[in-house]
Design an enzyme around this catalytic site. Structure first.
Site, short mmCIF file in Angstrom:
data_model
loop_
_atom_site.label_atom_id
_atom_site.label_comp_id
_atom_site.label_asym_id
_atom_site.label_seq_id
_atom_site.Cartn_x
_atom_site.Cartn_y
_atom_site.Cartn_z
N GLU A 120 10.21 -27.20 74.82
CA GLU A 120 11.49 -27.32 74.11
C GLU A 120 12.07 -25.93 73.90
O GLU A 120 11.38 -25.03 73.41
CB GLU A 120 11.27 -28.04 72.77
CG GLU A 120 12.44 -28.04 71.81
CD GLU A 120 13.74 -28.55 72.42
OE1 GLU A 120 13.73 -29.61 73.05
OE2 GLU A 120 14.77 -27.87 72.26
N ILE A 157 22.95 -45.98 67.14
CA ILE A 157 23.12 -47.42 67.39
C ILE A 157 22.17 -47.87 68.49
O ILE A 157 22.02 -47.20 69.51
CB ILE A 157 24.57 -47.73 67.86
CG1 ILE A 157 25.59 -47.18 66.88
CG2 ILE A 157 24.75 -49.22 68.09
CD1 ILE A 157 25.54 -47.77 65.51
N HIS A 194 22.27 -50.40 71.03
CA HIS A 194 23.31 -51.27 71.59
C HIS A 194 22.72 -52.56 72.17
O HIS A 194 21.59 -52.57 72.66
CB HIS A 194 24.07 -50.52 72.69
CG HIS A 194 24.87 -49.37 72.17
ND1 HIS A 194 26.07 -49.54 71.55
CD2 HIS A 194 24.62 -48.04 72.16
CE1 HIS A 194 26.54 -48.34 71.18
NE2 HIS A 194 25.67 -47.42 71.54
N SER A 244 25.43 -42.43 76.25
CA SER A 244 25.27 -43.76 75.69
C SER A 244 25.14 -44.78 76.82
O SER A 244 25.85 -44.67 77.82
CB SER A 244 26.50 -44.10 74.84
OG SER A 244 26.34 -45.36 74.27
N CYS A 303 14.67 -32.51 45.96
CA CYS A 303 16.05 -32.88 46.25
C CYS A 303 16.43 -34.03 45.33
O CYS A 303 15.87 -35.12 45.41
CB CYS A 303 16.17 -33.31 47.71
SG CYS A 303 17.71 -34.16 48.10
N CYS A 325 19.42 -35.54 44.83
CA CYS A 325 20.34 -36.58 45.29
C CYS A 325 19.61 -37.65 46.08
O CYS A 325 19.87 -38.83 45.95
CB CYS A 325 21.45 -35.98 46.13
SG CYS A 325 22.37 -34.69 45.31
#
Lengths: 548, 467
Positions: free
Chosen positions: A64, A80, A82, A406, A469, A471
């Site tokens: 990587e 998503i 699909h 996609s 954290c 929130c």
């Protein structure tokens, strides 16, 4: 005697001794590791491919360029899964989308990644739109999409999704569509691959690839392939003529971290996959970056819709969607604009306007004052119009998994299997491992836990009692684990992607100093070296006068 | 489950004052819950002076100011739980919290004071186009890094927003050797205190660019620069005014938001104008026995006022507890206000509000007097006043723009019941009107409207940029 870093890691991998001896050769007194397969790119395709290959008794590494996985398209997309009615029948996209969708339940269950099959709606606002809906429906049938239904009136749509614009006249409902967390899937796949012996080498940008083909062979040996793109078409997985004896040469992959040797290379380099392919002289395709801008809204807006809301597709993409995310926020986007610069992740005023206009057309009640953040991602649009998956014409041991735009995320689990089949045909011996463990446990999230679970978590690890954290209610224990895990986080953003720290409404205002402190402590680096993400993204430029 | 008389959420100036005053008024079983490592809230990172002028007539630093209260709280032996995060409250005053020493803990309180403070608006809320590099911080985060951790967030700084923390940080970063290139303010006036503009910008020659904003962010890994542009009256960038400013740091001081996630859990009603709970003159919220004080209610100009409000909340909670010990239940704000029909507030000055006709029908006047914002007023605290209250009540409000030569008026049924003349008012400084208790009792309309009126009945003029 100098021993490669990769080899040292290898000692901890559950590999047999026989296997070991086969892999080490002595070259001028230096121990050289030859991998069976080097996967270039730790995006979702690379990660799931690595995980799939880690089932077998072979030696794999993932290279990587960035300091963390999932920093390209896998980080910034719609998340998503699909259903599969978009792609033209007969394409790899159509095949792998539907197949990938079918695999998603099991893969995400094994890997402990959120996945909700919430279904999707493609809205039509006119008779013309309904025409498209019917077209998509029949395409979906051809592609094998299950349980689709055409909703022929606005009322039917509004009954399902009351917040949708009253102007809607009908929709295509596909219950098999879903949502997931794309980067968590990537990390999970990699963690599981590493746990099963794969080696991840980050910061290893590939500079060049050469091939020593002492086992050389004919590259055009009459496979059932498309003459234009070298892609294998078919409905039952990869079909090749085979016929290799398994012998062959070795790639030398020169990286920013030094050379890596491997018998096979899998090009999962995302937006740079064409550049990587060019390194072996194969320039039969090119990648065009297509930017998509998104806005993420507060969880209070997450209930605007309960399924993925599309509009009828536009020329450059599937149009602006409105969807809840796997974490409960509301996501709107993406815009679509072809660009030149492969590093350009900037948002633009016009792009964001495009997103809000489109989203409000579908769901007029979205409160844009609750936007938490905006971001952009790049689609890796292939010049061929379809996924490019298969051995290169220049060297059959260089397997492309390129041009994965996609529905790439959805297809990823199927792409992994497809690549496995290709490798098998191209002569990689795949003997299942005895000890493969398909299960990866997610970091236990305090915020999702019941009171009983929370008590147990704190009892086992008191750091679960330290909320860092506020929130998103992320505790110190989760942050420490995100850093310490295999393929772990080294930067503030990397911690954020794994734990959600700093993703809430204050966007890290309170927790950034604490997280920087924990990274500094856990990684043993001074505060001034803690980064937001890559290279020069240091958080702090020095000490104040008083403490210098 | 532990039972306490009073639980206070937040150990900043509001919570500390509330604890002290509740104790002084006889409440003994108090627990104070604080999420940070020590008491004092944001005061701890405010090392500059200027705190306490109103209350003590002294210029204290933030930590010094906090110390006066933390010491008292310690001496009184109030139960303090540090590094304890409250994760839930209910309207019947059940508080659940977590810390690493005790794990999950919960309290059944008979009264509750919310003092969670506020947070800063982040970049995302502004939607500035461009990249997402390191080097963009809210002013408060930068303040914590510099003043508490001893690190510099950058060397060349642009500050967006002229809120007080931004102004303070302009000076602080300059003193630490950074170059602060400019402070950009979207509005034609600053939202900060006059004295901060003078002492933090003018004294250091830092330009304040009014009606300017950042329209693009540049740099991939670390911030490399920003594009600033002038904006028109509606806040849109004026074409042709773009200017590239090289910097490695962008500090945001673009507003504070009361932290009411817990309030929402308890279904406490929030005022969209303040983003804080509706409160009455005793700091009680719409939930009976739940009080709120400090920046969780609205963002105060000075900590001295937060302290005063904390005292009031503490005293009110104590009175509530002793009343409860004496007799039966009583309603919170919502109990009475819910049934009333909402009166239209007049848009222009002198407009007769619907409240007048409502009150004139001989119906029983509700116990709670509603306070509405009239012309030129953005928000008011408290939003409700009990007519039976025994003390005078100060109404605090923020004006919507810069105005000169005005009268601040409280009007009931079209008639001014109280007024104050002011030479200059601006949104950066809270205004107030003090209502005598006998005046409150004399009002027989449902609504009291607070508005500004320009002298000579001329149309109020917004003065661009001047104060």
């Amino acid at each position: 005697m100098r021993i490669g870093v990769a080899l040292i890691h290898g000692f901890f991998a559950p590999v047999g001794m026989r296997f070991f001896l086969r892999q080490i050769i002595y070259n001028r007194g230096v121990v050289k590791v030859i991998y069976d397969a080097a996967i270039i790119g730790a995006g979702v395709v690379g990660a799931l491919t690595a995980r799939e290959l880690s089932r077998y008794d072979i030696r794999i590494c993932v290279l990587e360029a960035a300091s963390d996985a999932a920093t390209g398209s896998s980080k910034a997309n719609s998340g998503i899964v699909h259903a599969g009615y978009d792609a033209m029948p007969g394409t790899l996209k159509a095949l792998l989308n539907v197949r990938g969708n079918g695999l998603f339940g099991e893969v995400t269950k094994e890997l402990g990644v959120p996945f909700k099959r919430i279904g999707s709606l493609v809205l039509a606002f006119s008779e013309e739109g309904m025409e498209t809906v019917r077209k998509l429906y029949s395409r979906g049938l051809d592609n094998g999409v299950p349980d689709m239904k055409i909703l022929n009136s606005g009322d039917e749509v509004l009954k399902m999704e009351p917040n949708i614009s009253a102007k809607v006249v009908g929709a295509l409902h596909a219950p098999s569509a879903g949502i997931t967390n794309p980067y968590e899937l990537t990390y999970a796949g990699l963690e599981n691959a590493v746990a099963n012996g794969t080696e991840l080498i980050t910061g290893a940008r590939v500079i060049g690839i050469s091939y020593d083909g002492y086992g050389g062979h004919d590259v055009n040996s009459g496979h059932d392939e498309c003459g234009d793109c070298g892609v294998y078409h078919g409905n039952h997985g990869y079909i090749g003529a085979g016929g290799y004896d398994g012998a062959g040469g070795v790639f030398t992959i020169n990286t920013a971290r030094g050379p890596i040797w491997s018998r096979f290379v899998i090009n999962a380099a995302g937006i740079y996959s064409d550049k990587l392919s060019e390194m072996i002289g194969d320039d039969h395709f090119s990648i065009r970056p297509r930017k998509g801008e998104y806005l993420l809204l507060d969880k209070e807006q997450g209930h605007q819709v309960h399924s993925v809301i599309f509009q009828t597709p536009a020329a450059l993409g599937k149009g602006i969607l409105v969807t809840p995310t796997a974490d409960g926020n509301l996501l709107i986007g993406p815009s679509a604009g072809d660009i030149e610069d492969r590093e350009d992740l900037s948002t633009t005023a016009s792009g964001m306007e495009n997103v809000t206009d489109g989203a409000l057309k579908s769901v007029p009640g979205i409160n844009l004052r609750q936007v938490v953040t905006s971001f952009a991602g790049l689609r890796t649009v292939p010049s061929t119009g379809d996924f490019i998956i298969g051995p290169s014409m220049k060297n059959r041991r260089f397997i492309n998994a390129a041009g994965i735009d996609s529905p790439g995320l959805t297809s990823a689990p199927a792409i992994a299997l497809y690549i496995r089949d290709i490798l098998k045909v191209e002569g990689l011996e795949l003997v299942p491992k005895k000890f493969f463990d398909p299960v990866r446990k997610p970091i236990a999230r305090f915020s999702d836990a019941t009171d009983e679970e929370r008590e147990a978590l704190i009892r086992d690890n008191h750091l679960y009692g330290n909320v860092v954290c506020r929130c998103e209610l992320v505790t110190e224990a989760e942050i420490v684990e995100a850093i310490r895990r295999p393929a772990g986080a080294k930067s503030v953003d990397a911690v954020k992607r794994r734990t959600r720290s700093g993703m809430g409404r204050c966007q890290g205002g309170f927790c950034t100093p604490r997280i920087a402190e924990i990274i500094s402590r856990e990684c043993g680096i001074p505060m001034q070296e803690v980064r937001k993400n890559e290279g020069g993204s240091i958080l702090l430029t020095g000490k104040t006068k008083g403490v210098q | 489950m532990r039972e306490v008389e009073l639980a206070i959420i937040g150990g900043g100036p509001g919570g500390l004052a509330a604890a002290i005053e509740a104790y002084r008024n006889g409440v003994r079983k108090i627990v104070l819950l604080e999420r940070d490592r020590s008491l004092g809230g944001i005061l701890k990172q405010c090392v500059h002076s200027g705190f306490g002028l109103q209350l003590f007539g002294e210029e204290l630093t933030g930590p010094e100011y906090a110390e006066r209260f933390t010491k008292q709280v310690m001496e009184l032996g109030i139960d303090i739980k540090l590094e304890t995060m409250v994760i839930g409250i209910t309207s019947d005053k059940l508080v659940s919290a977590v810390n690493s020493a005790e794990g999950l803990i919960s309290f059944k309180a008979r009264a509750l004071i919310l003092a969670m403070g506020c947070r800063e608006r982040p970049r995302g809320a502004l939607n500035i186009p461009g990249t997402r590099p390191a080097g963009i911080y809210t002013a408060g985060t930068a303040q914590r890094f510099v003043n508490m951790e001893g690190y510099m967030p950058g060397k060349k700084v642009v500050i967006l927003g002229s809120g007080d923390i931004g102004l303070i940080m302009a000076r602080r970063m300059t003193l630490e050797g950074a170059e602060v290139k400019m402070v950009c303010e979207l509005m034609p006036y600053s939202g900060g205190l006059k004295r901060n503009i003078m002492q933090c910008l003018e004294d250091f020659g830092i330009p304040l660019r009014l009606s300017h904003t950042v329209v693009e962010i540049h740099g991939r890994e670390r911030l490399e620069g920003v594009t600033v542009a002038e904006v028109d009256k509606s806040g849109r960038p004026v074409p042709g005014t773009n200017e590239y400013v090289e910097c490695d740091t962008l500090l945001l001081s673009v507003g504070l938001i009361p932290e009411n996630e817990l309030s929402k859990m308890a279904s406490i009603e929030l005022d969209p104008a303040t983003s804080g709970p509706f409160v009455d003159e005793a700091c009680q919220t719409s939930a009976e026995g739940i009080f709120a004080c400090g920046n969780v209610v609205y963002v105060h100009d000075l900590v001295d006022y937060v302290t005063q409000e904390g005292y009031l909340a503490g005293k009110s909670a104590a009175e509530y507890l002793s009343r409860k010990a004496g007799d039966g239940p009583e309603g919170g704000l919502g109990a009475e206000s819910g049934a009333e029909s909402r009166a239209e507030s007049g848009a222009g000055s002198g407009a007769v509000s619907g409240a007048e006709s409502g009150a004139g029908l001989g119906e029983k006047i509700p116990e709670v007097l509603k306070i509405h914002a009239g012309y030129g007023v953005r928000c008011i605290i408290p939003q409700f006043v009990r007519r039976s209250c025994k003390n005078d009540v100060s109404l605090f409000f923020r004006v919507a723009g810069n105005y000169r030569d005005v009268v601040l008026e409280a009007r009931a049924g079209g008639r001014a019941v109280c007024s104050v003349r002011k030479k200059v008012v601006s949104p950066g400084e809270m205004e107030s009107i003090r209502l005598k208790s006998e005046i409150i009792r004399s009002i027989n309309s449902e609504v009291l409207e607070i508005g500004i009126r320009t002298l000579g009945d001329k149309e109020a003029k917004e003065t661009k940029g001047e104060i």
